[in-house]
Scaffold this motif. Structure first.
Motif, PDB file in Angstrom:
ATOM      1  N   UNK A   3       0.869  -1.191  -0.003  1.00 11.00           N
ATOM      2  CA  UNK A   3      -0.137   0.223   0.016  1.00 11.00           C
ATOM      3  C   UNK A   3       0.800   1.368   0.014  1.00 11.00           C
ATOM      4  N   UNK A   4       0.733   1.911  -1.148  1.00 12.62           N
ATOM      5  CA  UNK A   4       1.635   3.093  -1.066  1.00 12.62           C
ATOM      6  C   UNK A   4       0.664   4.276  -0.668  1.00 12.62           C
ATOM      7  N   UNK A   5       0.815   4.344   0.858  1.00 12.35           N
ATOM      8  CA  UNK A   5      -0.189   5.353   1.498  1.00 12.35           C
ATOM      9  C   UNK A   5       0.005   4.916   2.922  1.00 12.35           C
ATOM     10  N   UNK A   6      -0.816   5.568   3.542  1.00 12.05           N
ATOM     11  CA  UNK A   6      -0.815   5.310   5.133  1.00 12.05           C
ATOM     12  C   UNK A   6      -1.635   3.754   5.531  1.00 12.05           C
ATOM     13  N   UNK A   7      -0.706   3.152   6.053  1.00 13.52           N
ATOM     14  CA  UNK A   7      -1.393   1.852   6.635  1.00 13.52           C
ATOM     15  C   UNK A   7      -2.023   2.043   7.831  1.00 13.52           C
ATOM     16  N   UNK A   8      -3.228   1.481   7.834  1.00 14.56           N
ATOM     17  CA  UNK A   8      -4.234   1.715   8.948  1.00 14.56           C
ATOM     18  C   UNK A   8      -3.589   0.952  10.337  1.00 14.56           C
ATOM     19  N   UNK A   9      -2.829  -0.286  10.015  1.00 21.24           N
ATOM     20  CA  UNK A   9      -2.328  -0.698  11.293  1.00 21.24           C
ATOM     21  C   UNK A   9      -0.976  -0.315  11.946  1.00 21.24           C
ATOM     22  N   UNK A  10      -0.428   0.934  11.196  1.00 19.58           N
ATOM     23  CA  UNK A  10       0.820   1.420  11.465  1.00 19.58           C
ATOM     24  C   UNK A  10       0.829   2.745  11.708  1.00 19.58           C
ATOM     25  N   UNK A  11       1.604   3.441  12.510  1.00 23.21           N
ATOM     26  CA  UNK A  11       1.808   4.924  12.616  1.00 23.21           C
ATOM     27  C   UNK A  11       2.269   5.517  11.317  1.00 23.21           C
ATOM     28  N   UNK A  12       1.895   6.759  11.083  1.00 20.00           N
ATOM     29  CA  UNK A  12       2.302   7.443   9.865  1.00 20.00           C
ATOM     30  C   UNK A  12       3.952   7.213   9.875  1.00 20.00           C
ATOM     31  N   UNK A  13       4.597   7.258  10.778  1.00 17.86           N
ATOM     32  CA  UNK A  13       6.133   7.195  10.838  1.00 17.86           C
ATOM     33  C   UNK A  13       6.594   5.826  10.305  1.00 17.86           C
ATOM     34  N   UNK A  14       5.888   4.861  10.663  1.00 17.28           N
ATOM     35  CA  UNK A  14       6.135   3.333  10.466  1.00 17.28           C
ATOM     36  C   UNK A  14       5.872   3.143   8.919  1.00 17.28           C
ATOM     37  N   UNK A  15       4.694   3.637   8.439  1.00 16.89           N
ATOM     38  CA  UNK A  15       4.373   3.648   7.082  1.00 16.89           C
ATOM     39  C   UNK A  15       5.249   4.232   6.194  1.00 16.89           C
ATOM     40  N   UNK A  16       5.728   5.512   6.534  1.00 11.84           N
ATOM     41  CA  UNK A  16       6.710   6.209   5.715  1.00 11.84           C
ATOM     42  C   UNK A  16       7.913   5.515   5.515  1.00 11.84           C
ATOM     43  N   UNK A  17       8.341   4.844   6.742  1.00 17.76           N
ATOM     44  CA  UNK A  17       9.640   4.061   6.893  1.00 17.76           C
ATOM     45  C   UNK A  17       9.666   2.812   5.746  1.00 17.76           C
ATOM     46  N   UNK A  18       8.435   2.147   5.564  1.00 20.83           N
ATOM     47  CA  UNK A  18       8.505   0.984   5.032  1.00 20.83           C
ATOM     48  C   UNK A  18       8.435   1.348   3.569  1.00 20.83           C
ATOM     49  N   UNK A  19       7.664   2.266   3.362  1.00 19.83           N
ATOM     50  CA  UNK A  19       7.593   2.681   1.917  1.00 19.83           C
ATOM     51  C   UNK A  19       9.133   3.197   1.293  1.00 19.83           C
ATOM     52  N   UNK A  20       9.686   3.989   2.198  1.00 19.64           N
ATOM     53  CA  UNK A  20      10.941   4.597   1.718  1.00 19.64           C
ATOM     54  C   UNK A  20      11.952   3.409   1.592  1.00 19.64           C
ATOM     55  N   UNK A  21      11.914   2.300   2.695  1.00 13.66           N
ATOM     56  CA  UNK A  21      12.786   1.196   2.624  1.00 13.66           C
ATOM     57  C   UNK A  21      12.654   0.400   1.401  1.00 13.66           C
ATOM     58  N   UNK A  22      11.480   0.171   0.761  1.00 11.41           N
ATOM     59  CA  UNK A  22      11.123  -0.522  -0.344  1.00 11.41           C
ATOM     60  C   UNK A  22      11.572   0.232  -1.694  1.00 11.41           C
ATOM     61  N   UNK A  23      11.420   1.663  -1.552  1.00 10.19           N
ATOM     62  CA  UNK A  23      11.988   2.468  -2.630  1.00 10.19           C
ATOM     63  C   UNK A  23      13.450   2.242  -2.823  1.00 10.19           C
ATOM     64  N   UNK A  24      14.280   2.396  -1.481  1.00 11.23           N
ATOM     65  CA  UNK A  24      15.609   2.434  -1.760  1.00 11.23           C
ATOM     66  C   UNK A  24      15.967   1.229  -2.429  1.00 11.23           C
TER      67      UNK A  24
END
Length: 463
Positions: free
Chosen positions: A209-230
């Motif tokens: 999900x490229x966006x806010x994940x309901x089960x995660x905090x905003x910070x956690x959502x951003x972290x995993x999106x960025x990690x996959x992008x890297x």
């Protein structure tokens, strides 16, 4: 001497000029298109293999930019209320490498039968991260019948940690998985499977999900999106996943580097006019599935995206719980949905929708110079459609008639890299009966491991 010479076909090139050649030939040498022209060939006519193309339309192989591995075994399961949770339970806790190998072959057989030569696949409903051997089995099965595949794993949806396990010798061993496990297995998969099998097999990085994940905090959502992008940027591979209304604006605000021409996003339903503009500016591709449940819940603004200059392709989101890998049907469904919405029969003309599963889809993969049209120098991924049938005859307007009336069942021959991998409905690299038998055995075993009864799993749609 050519390796392959197809003579007498109607060649629907799908080049940017919209060229259609009647009574024409295509010559192939070393896996690439050597010549395209009207009959008779002006020079060399010798070939190791000659194919009579009379009564056939020759096109580039179709490209399906959003599919799910695993789903070939779970179609017809629409009566399950908590469908996504059940799929995760089966895929994460009831499967073996043999399951993933058999399912990949079944999916590949269906795609080839319908004229799809290239597909993009999320391994699982939400990407599989618990077992490298199962991921490897998917790739081995997907490539075994000769088609071109882009498959991958990445960041699944939902909360961390994930509970998953491995069946071996009839026993189940469960383990807990973190984002770090997902990063590790994703990078390993890219290193092992990208650009192998003479370029037919490739890896992609998945973000569920490229966006806010309901089960995660905003910070956690951003972290995993960025990690996959890297990871995708490190290895130069496609970043692919789902996104919905609000997700694009979220990404643009918190991780704008996660949008770009090497990103493709499925669904994009319910997105705002501003998100339409963001996607167009970024160069990312939208892969819309007209026959999906997502499109029932909210609309993907295809025409608005195209008007803004965004790239949009049609995809099957195949193939569960209630659909197939037949891209031909999605051309018509997609065209009709958006024409109905605007009450305008001129929208999405036939040539455009066929581009959305050929040359535009190739561009989404960064391969427009190699795939997506029948032009000299390009890879010989080709299909022949039998047009000497009542629903396609008389064949005066090839593009319109193919879009309006053709189905996957009309595909007579499939060629990948100059290799004939299907002819007359028969696969060249595997027996269909064995593929079906293996699939039935492996899915039945998975249901048994999970304690599921078929009557609880399959039934009437909407029940």
């Amino acid at each position: 001497m050519f390796d392959l010479l197809i003579e007498g076909a109607v060649v629907v090139t799908m080049d940017r000029a919209g060229t259609v050649l009647k009574n024409s030939y295509v010559a192939v040498t070393e896996g690439r298109i050597a010549e395209v022209g009207e009959m008779p060939p002006g020079g060399e006519t010798r070939a190791r293999v000659k194919i009579d193309g009379r009564g056939k339309a020759l096109l580039p192989g179709l490209i399906d930019c959003h599919c799910h591995a695993g789903h070939s075994f779970t179609r017809g399961s629409g009566i399950v209320d908590d469908w996504l949770d059940v799929m995760e339970d089966i895929y994460y806790r009831c499967t073996t490498p043999e399951f993933w190998y058999a399912e990949a072959r079944l999916a590949a057989a269906e795609k080839i039968r319908f004229g799809t030569t290239t597909s993009v696949n999320i391994i699982g409903g939400s990407p599989l991260i618990h077992d490298q051997e199962s991921i490897d089995a998917h790739f081995e099965g997907a490539q075994s019948l000769g088609a071109r595949t882009f498959s991958g794993t990445g960041a699944p949806g939902g909360a961390w940690p994930k509970r998953a396990g491995r069946w071996q010798d009839g026993r189940f061993a469960e383990k807990s998985l973190t984002l770090e496990d997902a990063l590790s297995i994703t990078e390993n998969t890219v290193c092992k499977w990208h650009n192998v099998n003479r370029g037919r097999t490739n890896a992609v990085v998945i973000i569920s999900n490229l966006g806010p994940e309901k089960a995660l905090t905003e910070e956690q959502s951003v972290r995993q999106i960025r990690a996959m992008r890297e990871i995708s940027l490190k290895y130069g591979v496609l970043l692919h996943g789902h996104s919905y209304g609000g997700g694009i604006a979220f990404a643009a605000k918190h991780c704008p580097e996660c949008l770009g021409p090497d990103v493709s996003l499925a669904h994009c339903t319910g997105i705002s006019p501003e998100e339409v503009k963001i996607l167009a500016r970024s160069g990312a591709t939208v892969a819309t599935g007209p026959s999906t449940k997502s499109h029932v819940r909210a609309r993907c603004p295809v025409t608005e995206l195209l008007d803004e200059g965004a790239r949009v392709v049609f995809a099957t989101d195949g193939n569960a719980p209630d659909r197939t890998f037949d891209l031909w049907k999605d051309l018509r469904i997609g065209q009709l949905l958006h024409r109905n919405y605007f009450n305008d029969t001129r929208l999405l003309p036939a040539r455009k929708v066929l581009e959305m599963v050929t040359i535009d889809a190739a561009a989404a993969l960064g391969m427009e110079d190699s795939l997506g049209s029948v032009e000299a120098g390009k890879i010989a991924d080709l299909i022949l459609v039998n047009v000497e049938q009542p629903h396609l005859y008389p064949f005066f307007s090839p593009v319109e008639q193919l879009v309006n009336a053709a189905s996957g069942q009309d595909v007579d021959m499939v060629i990948v890299d100059g290799e004939i991998i299907m002819e007359g409905g028969r696969l060249a690299r595997g027996g269909m009966k064995q593929i079906l038998t293996d699939g039935d055995r492996e899915f039945s075993a998975a249901l048994e491991r999970g304690g599921y009864r078929p009557e609880e799993f399959f039934g009437r749609d909407g029940a």
